[in-house]
Design an enzyme around this catalytic site. Sequence first.
Site, short mmCIF file in Angstrom:
data_model
loop_
_atom_site.label_atom_id
_atom_site.label_comp_id
_atom_site.label_asym_id
_atom_site.label_seq_id
_atom_site.Cartn_x
_atom_site.Cartn_y
_atom_site.Cartn_z
N HIS A 52 -2.62 -0.87 -3.35
CA HIS A 52 -3.78 -0.14 -3.12
C HIS A 52 -3.63 1.35 -3.93
O HIS A 52 -2.78 1.86 -3.78
CB HIS A 52 -3.91 0.30 -1.63
CG HIS A 52 -4.23 -0.73 -0.76
ND1 HIS A 52 -3.85 -1.00 0.74
CD2 HIS A 52 -4.77 -2.14 -0.91
CE1 HIS A 52 -4.32 -2.11 1.08
NE2 HIS A 52 -4.75 -2.86 0.08
N MET A 87 -0.28 0.73 5.48
CA MET A 87 -1.08 1.03 6.47
C MET A 87 -2.12 -0.13 6.78
O MET A 87 -2.50 -0.64 5.89
CB MET A 87 -1.59 2.63 6.67
CG MET A 87 -2.61 2.76 8.04
SD MET A 87 -1.39 2.73 9.10
CE MET A 87 -0.91 4.48 9.07
N ASP A 121 -4.08 -5.31 5.75
CA ASP A 121 -4.60 -6.28 4.51
C ASP A 121 -3.73 -7.28 4.25
O ASP A 121 -2.46 -6.87 3.94
CB ASP A 121 -4.82 -5.30 3.40
CG ASP A 121 -5.66 -5.80 2.22
OD1 ASP A 121 -6.36 -6.76 2.48
OD2 ASP A 121 -5.62 -5.13 1.16
N SER A 159 0.87 -1.26 0.09
CA SER A 159 0.02 -0.12 0.06
C SER A 159 0.99 1.36 0.02
O SER A 159 1.69 1.47 -0.96
CB SER A 159 -0.88 -0.11 1.26
OG SER A 159 -1.87 0.97 1.03
N THR A 160 0.75 2.24 0.98
CA THR A 160 1.46 3.40 1.11
C THR A 160 3.18 3.21 0.67
O THR A 160 3.68 2.35 1.58
CB THR A 160 1.41 4.12 2.38
OG1 THR A 160 -0.09 4.20 2.56
CG2 THR A 160 2.06 5.51 2.39
#
Length: 349
Positions: free
Chosen positions: A191, A284, A287, A164-165
């Site tokens: 993401h 973050m 998931d 993600s991030t």
Amino acid sequence: MKQIRVLIVDDSAFMRRVLTDILKKDHRIHVVGTARNGKDCLKKLDVLCPDVVTMDIEMPVMDGLEALKKIMESSPLPVVMVSSLTQEGAESTMKAMSLGAVDFIQKPSGSISLDMEKVDKGVVRKVLIAGEAKVNPPSESSSEKVRVPDDMKEEGHVIAIGTSTGGPRALQEVLTSLPGSVPAPILVVQHMPKGFTKSLASRLNRLSEISVKEAEHREEIHNGVAYIAPGGYHMEVVKHNQRLVIHLNESRPLNGHRPSVNVMFSSIAKLPGISTTAVIMTGMGADGLEGILAMKEQGRAVCTIAEDESTCVVYGMPKAIVKSGLADDVQKLNEISRSIVESLQNKRR
């Protein structure tokens, strides 16, 4: 709680005002100032001492990419790009990610958007995450190209990556270090909203020996190819006529994510006779955790690799795996590609 100090950089007075109003609604954020372009931003950094910068890409005098480079060279801090949903905007955003930006805010409908406030919760969330992010200035890839033994022929194995991030840079490090001969297909959930994953795949494809593409519905997966889930779609893998194929769907987000790492991992858990190398990198939240549990519960052969905290932009998703005792291997970013290939070799023993 200490407030996050934010500097807003945009050549549009309207956008500066909209972003300021959105961020000021949250008591955890303090907008310390605004700047009209990259040059103006650089002048104000030492005076205003922001914790986070939101940076427009297209600006006169000095654009966002040039300003980002200079920030990363002199005084690295979290930068969140503000991007328009155009092909050029998406490509520039992916370039910004590779230069060290931690995330981006999407302008819903062009460079001057009248409906920006519709995404105010997302803007606030990304700035708050950026305030906690660790900035690792970009450098030349420190990973050497991993070698696959000439006689290594693999069947019935998939590599599945969730991030993600900070993920675009992490993916660049890992995928560009894998040889084109890697004997397994690679499935990736990053993401990201619609319109940006195709540019991410195209950029990584140019830089990698393996083929990298945005996944398509019902396409068969092949060794040596990385398939990135399109933004806005869940990606599952199913068996059809003894072949593994991709299924995309727009069912509701899972825990706020579409695509979801858990959805991809859980689909792999249902595949008989398939072993998996599951990789969880910076991001973050948690998931991916439920999906790995599903694989374990189904008795699937799975090697789980988590990114080490020291190289994560945000140590959330890997932390959830490590704390749950599900990580078989914890590696710094520049060692993950080697660990992936070793997991394939270990399966053969």
